[in-house]
Design an enzyme around this catalytic site. Sequence first.
Site, PDB file in Angstrom:
ATOM      1  N   ASP A  10      44.644  43.954  40.755  1.00  0.00           N
ATOM      2  CA  ASP A  10      43.589  44.923  41.052  1.00  0.00           C
ATOM      3  C   ASP A  10      43.892  45.670  42.351  1.00  0.00           C
ATOM      4  O   ASP A  10      44.399  45.076  43.321  1.00  0.00           O
ATOM      5  CB  ASP A  10      42.245  44.214  41.182  1.00  0.00           C
ATOM      6  CG  ASP A  10      41.821  43.548  39.876  1.00  0.00           C
ATOM      7  OD1 ASP A  10      42.263  44.015  38.813  1.00  0.00           O
ATOM      8  OD2 ASP A  10      41.065  42.558  39.931  1.00  0.00           O
ATOM      9  N   ARG A  46      46.922  40.110  35.870  1.00  0.00           N
ATOM     10  CA  ARG A  46      46.342  41.433  36.109  1.00  0.00           C
ATOM     11  C   ARG A  46      46.157  41.614  37.607  1.00  0.00           C
ATOM     12  O   ARG A  46      45.614  40.736  38.284  1.00  0.00           O
ATOM     13  CB  ARG A  46      45.002  41.575  35.396  1.00  0.00           C
ATOM     14  CG  ARG A  46      44.576  43.039  35.206  1.00  0.00           C
ATOM     15  CD  ARG A  46      43.138  43.187  34.762  1.00  0.00           C
ATOM     16  NE  ARG A  46      42.232  42.975  35.892  1.00  0.00           N
ATOM     17  CZ  ARG A  46      41.287  42.046  35.908  1.00  0.00           C
ATOM     18  NH1 ARG A  46      41.129  41.222  34.894  1.00  0.00           N
ATOM     19  NH2 ARG A  46      40.506  41.935  36.958  1.00  0.00           N
ATOM     20  N   GLU A  98      32.599  30.586  36.583  1.00  0.00           N
ATOM     21  CA  GLU A  98      32.991  31.516  35.516  1.00  0.00           C
ATOM     22  C   GLU A  98      32.978  30.853  34.141  1.00  0.00           C
ATOM     23  O   GLU A  98      33.655  31.315  33.214  1.00  0.00           O
ATOM     24  CB  GLU A  98      34.377  32.081  35.825  1.00  0.00           C
ATOM     25  CG  GLU A  98      34.432  32.856  37.125  1.00  0.00           C
ATOM     26  CD  GLU A  98      35.837  33.315  37.449  1.00  0.00           C
ATOM     27  OE1 GLU A  98      36.371  34.145  36.693  1.00  0.00           O
ATOM     28  OE2 GLU A  98      36.397  32.840  38.445  1.00  0.00           O
ATOM     29  N   GLU A 130      44.081  41.733  44.658  1.00  0.00           N
ATOM     30  CA  GLU A 130      44.391  40.375  44.231  1.00  0.00           C
ATOM     31  C   GLU A 130      45.102  40.384  42.890  1.00  0.00           C
ATOM     32  O   GLU A 130      45.097  41.386  42.169  1.00  0.00           O
ATOM     33  CB  GLU A 130      43.123  39.527  44.123  1.00  0.00           C
ATOM     34  CG  GLU A 130      42.137  40.003  43.074  1.00  0.00           C
ATOM     35  CD  GLU A 130      40.895  39.124  42.997  1.00  0.00           C
ATOM     36  OE1 GLU A 130      40.796  38.165  43.784  1.00  0.00           O
ATOM     37  OE2 GLU A 130      40.040  39.396  42.137  1.00  0.00           O
TER      38      GLU A 130
END
Length: 296
Positions: free
Chosen positions: A241, A239, A7, A257
């Site tokens: 999901d 965050r 990433e 997750e």
Amino acid sequence: MGGPSAEREVSLSSGRECAAALRVAGYDVIEIELGPDRGDDVAARLTRVAPDIVFNALHGKWGEDGCVQGILEWLGLPYTHSGVLASAMAMDKTAAKQAFRDAGLPVVASVIAEAADVRAGHVLPPPYVVKPNDEGSSVGVYIVHEAANGPPQLAETMPARVMVETYAPGRELTTTVLGDRALGVTEIVTDGWYDYDAKYTPGASRHVIPARIPAQIANACLDYAVRAHAALGCRGLTRTDFRWDEARGLDGLILLEVNTQPGMTPTSLAPEQAAHAGIGFPDLMRWMVEDALCRT
């Protein structure tokens, strides 16, 4: 920002956006770009800079799995986002799922399997998903549909052991937690599924905020996200999901997750939810810096 994970490019984009917003918020900012291999002496570079606080915009392995957090703890430097243990647990999908189960949160069944076995035959009845146990941003994810003729032919770049989990059908929902407050629920609408390109390519996905879903489901998302954040011992910004199969009502809401280092790019969901809650991007950066300093 940067670093050696899959990433890296997302991290560089996040880092640039965060640095610009931190400057608008009034901070003196030094950008430290880590190279694409693990040869960087992170500790030495940070020691030379001697910052009051480190804003961690790294993503993926080494940056959000507890590794760089451990270096920062050793150096005694305050830093944003979650600590060593919470970061490591959130990145380890198996450990995170167990924490969610223990907290009474809904997750799908999964197993850890040898990649060779996954290539040789169906480890779970289709439909199922194959993914690395410790990567984010939908890196290396294979969906095996019910009508699949055979098992997935995983790339050789996949780890030797992978997670195989039951496929959760339905709509893509996500909720950002800031401290102990859930900011809202966004639905992510794509033509296919929410993969790496859909996450980071402008126009590849559409974000509907607030999500057009029943109040019961929205409230459950807010509740589950805060509980998941707490179950892992997270702090700062995360965050969570979800997938929601509306035909099954509340039973169709599945927690996928928790992201301890959510993206901060122009197409990212967390800054968008903060803005919807009345928190501009520079103010969000200020909150994160002050939150990290207060913990110190």
